[in-house]
Design a protein around this motif. Structure first.
Motif: not given
Ligand code: SAH
Length: 359
Positions: A170, A121, A203
């Protein structure tokens, strides 16, 4: 050296990006790159090559594109690609990496990479600094400098991807800045990250404190991103104390726009609620919050406060946090607690600051 903050009133309501002498190539679609390649009197297949080298090979300069002729490469050597430099990199024990990225004009922004077993992420910034001045947030304490351009947002993701040597899965717009004050560039960056870098819109999460009319405008873009709204309080009076801009945006109006977002996009909204001991963390606050959210397709994300030096808020004890969660669950509200990553390196939510390199 710390930058002197400037917070012009007008900056709060405009989408003005910083000055760019020649539009960098990063952030441009294959169509736009094709036009540029044509303007250079080159065959159009060069655009597909350029697109691959920009977004997949991650070039920092056109001199690196060895499939182009040497003569053309020399001619275009000064055309900016739009990549920032890693000015500083620090890794927390939990694997979170905080980057200070130096932009073309010398400003520094922060980006955070957060690995987990099946995810990578990236927490991206959307502005240099932030004009919202939320009382508990370090970014706001430094004032606002300028909006980030589209390529400066996309660059953050490519930088983390390269450094980890792993695909980013993400993206959260939870770094420095208020993304909905820079909506044009943020939306362009989301489209680019989706179409050119290949990251699913589902995402990607955009977090906002709420700017009147802007959530509705975002909904009209018909993106599939998750909207996260920084609520932080269960009533207007308390919210205004924590978030000065809330003065101009009654809670009811904000929630109304969020309901429209759900209707327009079919996506549930996530509400962020920072937990500040004794201030907004009692079961009565949880009940009040639940009353606002009843029947709303949403999810509450509780963020125990991460300390910053300028203010004296406290993170609640575990038992107070558990009691708050239970009070919401008893009201059938979907809730989770987000323990921030990277606390040891000041890389957690609300701890990111703008600075400028000396000299
Ligand atoms: N301007 C946007 C995005 C940046 S902040 C917004 O306000 O949503 C990302 C999240 O971190 C927000 O929910 C913000 O309120 C939260 N945050 C800010 N300061 C914090 C702190 N000291 N501790 C925990 N969370 C914080």
């Amino acid at each position: 050296m710390t930058v002197t903050p400037t917070t012009p009133e007008s900056a709060i309501l405009t989408d003005a990006a910083g000055p760019v002498s020649q539009t960098p190539l990063l952030g441009q679609s294959l169509e736009a790159l094709t036009e540029w390649v044509r303007s250079q009197n080159q065959p159009t297949f060069r655009a597909k090559q350029l697109h691959d080298w920009l977004y997949y090979k991650g070039i920092h300069s056109l001199a690196e594109v060895t499939v182009f002729s040497k003569a053309w490469r020399e001619q275009i050597a000064d055309v900016p690609v739009g990549r920032a430099q890693i000015h500083h990199r620090s890794e927390a024990p939990d694997g979170t990496v905080k980057y200070l990225l130096k932009l073309a004009d010398g400003h520094i922004i922060e980006t955070v990479g957060m690995p987990s077993p099946r995810r990578l992420t990236v927490c991206v910034s959307s502005q240099v600094g932030c004009p919202m001045a939320c009382d508990f947030c370090a970014t706001g304490k430094g004032g606002f400098l300028r909006n980030l351009a589209t390529h400066e947002i996309v660059d953050q993701v490519l930088t983390v991807q390269e450094d980890f040597d792993q695909r980013v899965s993400h993206i959260v717009f939870m770094g420095m800045g208020e993304p909905l004050l820079n909506s044009d560039n943020v939306v362009a960056a989301i489209r680019c990250l989706n179409q050119d870098v290949g990251i699913s819109q589902r995402t990607i999460t955009l977090s906002t404190v709420g700017i009147p009319g802007r959530i509705r405008r975002l909904a009209a873009e018909q993106l599939q991103v998750t909207l996260a709204v920084s609520l932080h309080a269960s009533n207007q009076a308390l919210r205004t104390k924590l978030i000065p801009s809330a003065q101009a945006y009654p809670l009811e109006g904000l929630l109304e726009e969020c309901r429209d977002y759900v209707k327009q996009t079919g996506r549930r909204v996530s509400f962020e609620y920072i937990l500040l001991a004794e201030l907004n963390d009692t079961p009565e606050h949880a009940l009040e919050l639940a009353r606002h959210l009843r029947g709303f397709q949403s999810h509450v994300n509780l963020i125990p406060y991460n300390p910053i030096s300028e203010v004296d808020y406290q993170r609640p004890s575990e038992s107070r946090i558990r009691a708050f969660v239970k009070a919401l669950e008893d009201q059938h509200i979907a809730v989770s607690v987000r323990y921030s990553r990277g606390l040891e390196k000041d890389a957690a939510c609300g701890q990111l600051r703008a600075s400028k390199v000396a000299g």
